[in-house]
Design an enzyme around this catalytic site. Structure first.
Site, PDB file in Angstrom:
ATOM      1  N   GLN A   1       1.880  -6.020  -3.154  1.00 46.08           N
ATOM      2  CA  GLN A   1       2.341  -6.154  -1.771  1.00 46.08           C
ATOM      3  C   GLN A   1       3.653  -5.362  -1.586  1.00 46.08           C
ATOM      4  OE1 GLN A   1       1.260  -9.499  -3.346  1.00 46.08           O
ATOM      5  NE2 GLN A   1      -0.631  -8.503  -2.834  1.00 46.08           N
TER       6      GLN A   1
ATOM      7  N   LYS B   1       1.833   2.191  -5.119  1.00 41.59           N
ATOM      8  CA  LYS B   1       2.359   1.636  -6.376  1.00 41.59           C
ATOM      9  C   LYS B   1       1.426   1.930  -7.554  1.00 41.59           C
ATOM     10  CE  LYS B   1       2.286  -2.393  -4.320  1.00 41.59           C
ATOM     11  NZ  LYS B   1       2.002  -2.019  -2.928  1.00 41.59           N
TER      12      LYS B   1
ATOM     13  N   ASP C   1       0.806  -1.223   0.000  1.00 35.33           N
ATOM     14  CA  ASP C   1       0.000   0.000   0.000  1.00 35.33           C
ATOM     15  C   ASP C   1       0.839   1.273   0.000  1.00 35.33           C
ATOM     16  OD1 ASP C   1      -2.239  -1.656   0.103  1.00 35.33           O
ATOM     17  OD2 ASP C   1      -2.233  -1.676   2.298  1.00 35.33           O
TER      18      ASP C   1
ATOM     19  N   GLY D   1      -4.632  -4.226  -3.811  1.00 32.61           N
ATOM     20  CA  GLY D   1      -5.610  -3.173  -4.060  1.00 32.61           C
ATOM     21  C   GLY D   1      -4.827  -1.936  -4.441  1.00 32.61           C
ATOM     22  N   HIS D   2      -4.819  -1.605  -5.721  1.00 34.21           N
ATOM     23  CA  HIS D   2      -4.002  -0.492  -6.211  1.00 34.21           C
ATOM     24  C   HIS D   2      -4.922   0.644  -6.639  1.00 34.21           C
ATOM     25  CE1 HIS D   2      -0.435  -3.421  -7.132  1.00 34.21           C
ATOM     26  NE2 HIS D   2      -0.803  -3.402  -5.872  1.00 34.21           N
TER      27      HIS D   2
HETATM   28  P1  GDP Z   1      -0.790   0.400  -3.548  1.00 28.52           P
HETATM   29  O1  GDP Z   1      -1.396  -0.889  -3.080  1.00 28.52           O
HETATM   30  O2  GDP Z   1       0.680   0.446  -3.319  1.00 28.52           O
HETATM   31  O3  GDP Z   1      -1.151   0.736  -4.960  1.00 28.52           O
HETATM   32  O4  GDP Z   1      -1.419   1.545  -2.627  1.00 28.52           O
HETATM   33  P2  GDP Z   1      -2.978   1.675  -2.193  1.00 28.52           P
HETATM   34  O5  GDP Z   1      -3.758   2.161  -3.350  1.00 28.52           O
HETATM   35  O6  GDP Z   1      -3.448   0.455  -1.513  1.00 28.52           O
HETATM   36  O7  GDP Z   1      -2.868   2.766  -1.040  1.00 28.52           O
HETATM   37  C1  GDP Z   1      -2.347   4.022  -1.259  1.00 28.52           C
HETATM   38  C2  GDP Z   1      -3.419   5.076  -0.912  1.00 28.52           C
HETATM   39  O8  GDP Z   1      -2.826   6.335  -0.802  1.00 28.52           O
HETATM   40  C3  GDP Z   1      -4.468   5.226  -1.997  1.00 28.52           C
HETATM   41  O9  GDP Z   1      -5.688   5.576  -1.397  1.00 28.52           O
HETATM   42  C4  GDP Z   1      -3.947   6.382  -2.838  1.00 28.52           C
HETATM   43  O10 GDP Z   1      -4.969   7.069  -3.531  1.00 28.52           O
HETATM   44  C5  GDP Z   1      -3.324   7.240  -1.789  1.00 28.52           C
HETATM   45  N1  GDP Z   1      -2.149   8.021  -2.222  1.00 28.52           N
HETATM   46  C6  GDP Z   1      -1.157   7.676  -3.084  1.00 28.52           C
HETATM   47  N2  GDP Z   1      -0.205   8.620  -3.111  1.00 28.52           N
HETATM   48  C7  GDP Z   1      -0.591   9.589  -2.251  1.00 28.52           C
HETATM   49  C8  GDP Z   1      -0.013  10.824  -1.804  1.00 28.52           C
HETATM   50  O11 GDP Z   1       1.068  11.218  -2.201  1.00 28.52           O
HETATM   51  N3  GDP Z   1      -0.714  11.518  -0.864  1.00 28.52           N
HETATM   52  C9  GDP Z   1      -1.910  11.113  -0.373  1.00 28.52           C
HETATM   53  N4  GDP Z   1      -2.513  11.861   0.526  1.00 28.52           N
HETATM   54  N5  GDP Z   1      -2.486   9.959  -0.763  1.00 28.52           N
HETATM   55  C10 GDP Z   1      -1.826   9.211  -1.676  1.00 28.52           C
HETATM   56  P1  IMO Z   2      -0.979  -4.152  -2.246  1.00 27.37           P
HETATM   57  O1  IMO Z   2      -0.549  -4.708  -3.570  1.00 27.37           O
HETATM   58  C1  IMO Z   2      -0.934  -4.621   2.092  1.00 27.37           C
HETATM   59  C2  IMO Z   2      -1.058  -8.702   3.642  1.00 27.37           C
HETATM   60  C3  IMO Z   2      -2.277  -9.147   4.409  1.00 27.37           C
HETATM   61  C4  IMO Z   2      -1.630 -10.132   5.378  1.00 27.37           C
HETATM   62  C5  IMO Z   2      -0.550 -10.783   4.532  1.00 27.37           C
HETATM   63  C6  IMO Z   2      -0.965 -12.117   3.916  1.00 27.37           C
HETATM   64  O2  IMO Z   2      -2.257  -3.396  -2.303  1.00 27.37           O
HETATM   65  O3  IMO Z   2       0.134  -3.403  -1.601  1.00 27.37           O
HETATM   66  P2  IMO Z   2      -2.539 -12.753   1.881  1.00 27.37           P
HETATM   67  O4  IMO Z   2      -3.986 -12.502   1.652  1.00 27.37           O
HETATM   68  O5  IMO Z   2      -1.663 -12.180   0.819  1.00 27.37           O
HETATM   69  O6  IMO Z   2      -2.224 -14.201   2.142  1.00 27.37           O
HETATM   70  O7  IMO Z   2      -2.206 -11.988   3.262  1.00 27.37           O
HETATM   71  O8  IMO Z   2      -0.261  -9.865   3.485  1.00 27.37           O
HETATM   72  N1  IMO Z   2      -1.323  -8.159   2.285  1.00 27.37           N
HETATM   73  C7  IMO Z   2      -1.235  -6.869   1.961  1.00 27.37           C
HETATM   74  N2  IMO Z   2      -0.982  -5.793   2.721  1.00 27.37           N
HETATM   75  N3  IMO Z   2      -1.081  -4.467   0.758  1.00 27.37           N
HETATM   76  C8  IMO Z   2      -1.316  -5.550  -0.038  1.00 27.37           C
HETATM   77  O9  IMO Z   2      -1.333  -5.472  -1.372  1.00 27.37           O
HETATM   78  C9  IMO Z   2      -1.441  -6.816   0.568  1.00 27.37           C
HETATM   79  N4  IMO Z   2      -1.674  -8.054   0.105  1.00 27.37           N
HETATM   80  C10 IMO Z   2      -1.589  -8.871   1.163  1.00 27.37           C
HETATM   81  O10 IMO Z   2      -2.895  -8.077   5.064  1.00 27.37           O
HETATM   82  O11 IMO Z   2      -0.982  -9.425   6.409  1.00 27.37           O
HETATM   83 MG    MG Z   3      -2.925  -1.562  -1.797  1.00 27.00          MG
END
Ligand code: GDP
Ligand code: IMO
Ligand code: MG
Length: 422
Positions: free
Chosen positions: A225, A17, A14, A41-42
């Site tokens: 991840q 990416k 998270d 979840g991207h």
């Molecule tokens: P990912 O799994 O690495 O793609 O990241 P996620 O989407 O799960 O979580 C990142 C969250 O931070 C999302 O809700 C993005 O919209 C938000 N986000 C990304 N970059 C920034 C930033 O620079 N500032 C803020 N405030 N939010 C951001």
């Molecule tokens: P993105 O791509 C954050 C975590 C779960 C748990 C562990 C194992 O959005 O960064 P799993 O379901 O993969 O067997 O769970 O990994 N986890 C993540 N945490 N971002 C993710 O994906 C994750 N995908 C799995 O919360 O701790």
């Molecule tokens: Mg994510």
């Protein structure tokens, strides 16, 4: 000459990416997912409109860009179908852009049941998985019993594999986990129906990657991840079941290691983690709550509250080494806008370099002054307050990796580029 750029999470996932892959897709011809599944979840935000992707590569919103799902991804046909329908309904031509490796192990409904049953059995020691069936799907892959996407091309072969798998997994579900089992005919029908809808996108992904390379195209390899969730290098057993680190980009797609040109590590300006497991800089109390609130730290897949803490330079140095990072992208710097002071863990007590999970770690912090002004949306380095610049530069010095990008908000445009990646 085209460039192959790997983009991956350097913490516990998270890191942002999706946003960065979406942004950099403007400059490439293709984007490849190479591990994980719909546990990812991207989040992409384009002109205020939010899209959350789980299996589809984050380049999909750019018309004409080739999006590939590599062999390293565990593929839930049901989830893929859902995601495609959702995006097609909002006008994205997913089918014409998407190619899926025939070698992807299928993530089947019984994997989800096994994941949940295992977590229940672990009780207090639960991993805190996303409950998506990821672990059991990868277990089948390594056990050499997976049904792969290409197996659906031969219905008799598929039928045989499914029977064998169900015999085995139903036995476990019934006798060991004492929970309900799966009906062969129902799973057979459901899988083939989904397969018939999706098989037109099957492709030899390594061959496609090779063709792009010969043509001089650039490609992004999108990690899911993060480094410390890696099955080998993460905080085992509190990890996911795939290789989230840079090497995974090659094994999970068919890209030859010599053809990687740049590895971009995405990191938050602080740290978060979802699920159980060690987290040395975790803040429990008002500061942690403030980070959750300001950063809106709730999971993009499960909606769970993310655990939050300060930036951990010790862990990040290790991430930089394991992934051989070429550059860093620091995201969510704006989340720290209101803090009087900001801490960075610069060492662990007793000089430890790793998080083994058995002994608690006490980080040693260095304090930096906050900038106490909004930097949301700033898109050039010169406009950043001096104290924010100092924070970024301190991270760069501690990690000895150049900061190539800084993100100041969720939107594509809220980004500062400092050093060339291409
Ligand atoms: P990912 O799994 O690495 O793609 O990241 P996620 O989407 O799960 O979580 C990142 C969250 O931070 C999302 O809700 C993005 O919209 C938000 N986000 C990304 N970059 C920034 C930033 O620079 N500032 C803020 N405030 N939010 C951001
Ligand atoms: P993105 O791509 C954050 C975590 C779960 C748990 C562990 C194992 O959005 O960064 P799993 O379901 O993969 O067997 O769970 O990994 N986890 C993540 N945490 N971002 C993710 O994906 C994750 N995908 C799995 O919360 O701790
Ligand atoms: Mg994510």
């Amino acid at each position: 000459m085209g460039k192959n750029i790997v983009i991956l999470g350097s913490q516990w996932g998270d890191e942002g990416k999706g946003k960065i892959v979406d942004l950099l897709t403007e400059r490439v011809q293709g984007v490849v997912r190479f591990q994980g599944g719909h546990n990812a979840g991207h989040t992409l935000v384009v002109d205020g409109k939010k899209t959350v992707l789980h299996l589809l590569p984050s380049g999909i919103l750019h018309p004409g860009v080739s999006c590939m799902i590599g062999n390293g991804v565990v593929l839930s046909l049901a989830e893929l179908q859902k995601e495609i329908t959702l995006l097609e309904d909002s006008g994205v031509a997913v089918r014409s852009q998407l190619k899926i490796s025939g070698a992807c192990p299928l993530l089947m409904p019984y994997h989800v049941a096994l994941d949940l049953a295992r977590e229940t059995k672990r009780g207090m020691r639960l991993i805190g998985t996303t409950g998506r069936g990821i672990g059991p799907a990868y277990e089948d892959k390594v056990a050499r019993r997976s049904i792969r996407f290409a197996d659906l091309l031969d219905v008799d072969h598929f039928s045989e594999l499914l029977k064998e798998n169900l015999e085995y997994h139903n036995f476990m579900l019934k006798n060991y986990f004492m929970t309900s089992t799966f009906d062969y005919a129902a799973v057979y029908e459901e899988t083939l129906t989904l397969g018939n809808n999706l098989l037109s996108m099957i492709a030899d992904v390594p061959q496609l990657i090779a063709t792009h390379r010969r043509r001089g195209d650039s490609l992004l390899f999108e990690g899911a991840q993060g480094t410390f969730l890696d099955i080998d290098h993460g905080t085992y057993p509190y990890v996911t079941s795939s290789n989230t680190t840079a090497g995974g980009a090659c094994t999970g797609s068919g890209l030859g290691p010599r053809y990687i040109n740049y590895i971009l590590g995405i990191t938050k300006a602080y740290t978060t983690r979802v699920g159980s497991g060690p987290f040395p800089t975790e803040l429990i109390g008002p500061l942690g709550d403030a980070l959750v609130e300001l950063g809106q730290e709730f999971g993009a897949t499960t909606g769970r509250r993310r655990r939050c803490g300060w930036f951990d330079a010790v862990a990040m140095r290790r991430a930089s080494e394991i992934n051989s990072l070429s550059g860093l992208c620091i995201t969510k710097l704006d989340v720290l806008d209101t803090f009087d002071t900001i801490q960075i863990a610069v060492a662990y007590e007793e000089g430890r370099q790793t998080i083994d999970g058995r002994t608690p770690i006490k980080p040693i912090y260095e304090e930096m002054p906050g900038w106490k002004t909004s930097i949301v949306g700033i898109d050039s380095w010169s406009k950043l307050p001096e104290k924010a610049k100092a924070y970024v530069k301190r991270i760069e010095n501690l990690l000895e990796v150049p900061v190539a990008m800084v993100s100041t908000g969720p939107d594509r445009r809220n980004t500062i580029e400092l050093a060339p990646i291409f």
